[in-house]
Design a protein around this motif. Structure first.
Motif, short mmCIF file in Angstrom:
data_model
loop_
_atom_site.label_atom_id
_atom_site.label_comp_id
_atom_site.label_asym_id
_atom_site.label_seq_id
_atom_site.Cartn_x
_atom_site.Cartn_y
_atom_site.Cartn_z
N THR A 1 0.94 -1.09 -0.14
CA THR A 1 -0.12 -0.02 -0.11
C THR A 1 0.81 1.25 0.07
OG1 THR A 1 -1.87 -1.27 1.16
CG2 THR A 1 -1.82 1.20 1.13
N ILE A 2 0.79 2.23 -1.13
CA ILE A 2 1.33 3.41 -0.87
C ILE A 2 0.68 4.55 -0.33
CG2 ILE A 2 0.70 4.07 -3.40
CD1 ILE A 2 3.34 5.05 -3.98
N SER A 3 1.15 5.28 0.36
CA SER A 3 0.42 6.49 0.85
C SER A 3 1.28 7.63 1.06
CB SER A 3 -0.23 6.28 2.28
OG SER A 3 1.06 5.88 2.99
N ARG A 4 0.70 8.76 1.24
CA ARG A 4 1.67 10.32 1.35
C ARG A 4 1.08 10.79 2.75
NH1 ARG A 4 1.86 12.54 -4.05
NH2 ARG A 4 3.37 13.93 -2.99
N ASP A 5 1.77 11.34 3.23
CA ASP A 5 1.59 12.33 4.52
C ASP A 5 2.28 13.63 4.22
OD1 ASP A 5 1.56 13.77 6.77
OD2 ASP A 5 1.76 12.00 8.09
N ASN A 6 1.61 14.28 3.85
CA ASN A 6 2.04 15.84 3.34
C ASN A 6 2.44 16.57 4.56
OD1 ASN A 6 1.66 15.33 0.59
ND2 ASN A 6 -0.27 16.53 0.64
N GLY A 7 1.94 16.42 5.74
CA GLY A 7 2.37 17.13 6.90
C GLY A 7 3.79 16.81 7.22
N LYS A 8 4.14 15.53 6.86
CA LYS A 8 5.32 14.98 7.22
C LYS A 8 6.19 14.80 6.06
CE LYS A 8 4.03 12.07 11.31
NZ LYS A 8 4.08 10.75 11.71
N ASN A 9 5.75 15.49 4.89
CA ASN A 9 6.59 15.38 3.61
C ASN A 9 7.24 14.03 3.23
OD1 ASN A 9 7.59 17.12 1.36
ND2 ASN A 9 9.46 17.15 2.32
N THR A 10 6.37 13.01 3.48
CA THR A 10 6.74 11.70 3.35
C THR A 10 5.82 10.81 2.71
OG1 THR A 10 7.93 11.99 5.45
CG2 THR A 10 7.69 9.67 4.50
N VAL A 11 6.43 9.90 1.76
CA VAL A 11 5.62 8.81 1.30
C VAL A 11 6.01 7.72 1.61
CG1 VAL A 11 4.90 7.85 -0.95
CG2 VAL A 11 5.19 10.39 -0.94
N TYR A 12 5.07 6.77 1.87
CA TYR A 12 5.36 5.40 2.42
C TYR A 12 5.05 4.08 1.51
CZ TYR A 12 5.28 8.37 6.65
OH TYR A 12 5.41 9.07 7.61
N LEU A 13 5.69 3.34 1.69
CA LEU A 13 5.29 1.96 0.79
C LEU A 13 5.02 1.00 1.99
CD1 LEU A 13 4.40 0.87 -1.61
CD2 LEU A 13 6.74 -0.29 -1.81
N GLN A 14 3.93 0.66 2.46
CA GLN A 14 3.61 -0.69 3.34
C GLN A 14 3.70 -1.75 2.59
OE1 GLN A 14 3.29 -0.30 6.78
NE2 GLN A 14 3.50 -2.72 6.78
#
Length: 125
Positions: free
Chosen positions: A69-82
């Motif tokens: 699962t890909i997601s992004r947290d603009n508040g943390k300026n980070t994109v994740y790949l779970q």
């Protein structure tokens, strides 16, 4: 120049999970599509997933659908790949990339402007 930094890789047993992070210290990723790619030894680099910034569109390589699962947290300026239910064939160096030319992401193909240095993921018992 956008510098991307991946983290979160490591050694995990088959069936395990990892969460990769892609950050850009000092630079906002808010208006970039972000993609995840991987390259296994002796193989070509392949696209795994990407996420747009405008509509939250995502796409996945068939072999990872339902597991990653890909997601992004603009508040943390980070994109994740779970990554869940990892398999030995997921072993590779994983890279994130950024592209300002696409607001949506329905394909990982095409040109990506900026790349990180990669993080190693090893799935083995």
């Amino acid at each position: 120049q956008v510098q991307l930094v991946e983290s979160g890789g490591g050694l995990v047993q088959p069936g395990g999970s990892l969460r990769l992070s892609c950050a850009a210290p000092g630079f906002t990723l808010d208006y970039y599509a972000i993609g995840w790619f991987r390259q296994a030894p002796g193989k070509e680099r392949e696209g795994v997933s990407c996420i747009g910034y405008n509509d939250g569109s995502t796409t996945y390589k068939d072999s990872v659908k339902g597991r990653f699962t890909i997601s992004r947290d603009n508040g943390k300026n980070t994109v994740y790949l779970q990554m869940n239910s990892l398999k030995p064939e997921d072993t590779a160096v994983y890279y994130c990339a950024a592209d300002i030319e696409r607001s949506s992401c329905y394909s990982v193909g095409g040109t990506w402007s900026y790349w990180g240095q990669g993080t190693q993921v090893t799935v083995s018992s």
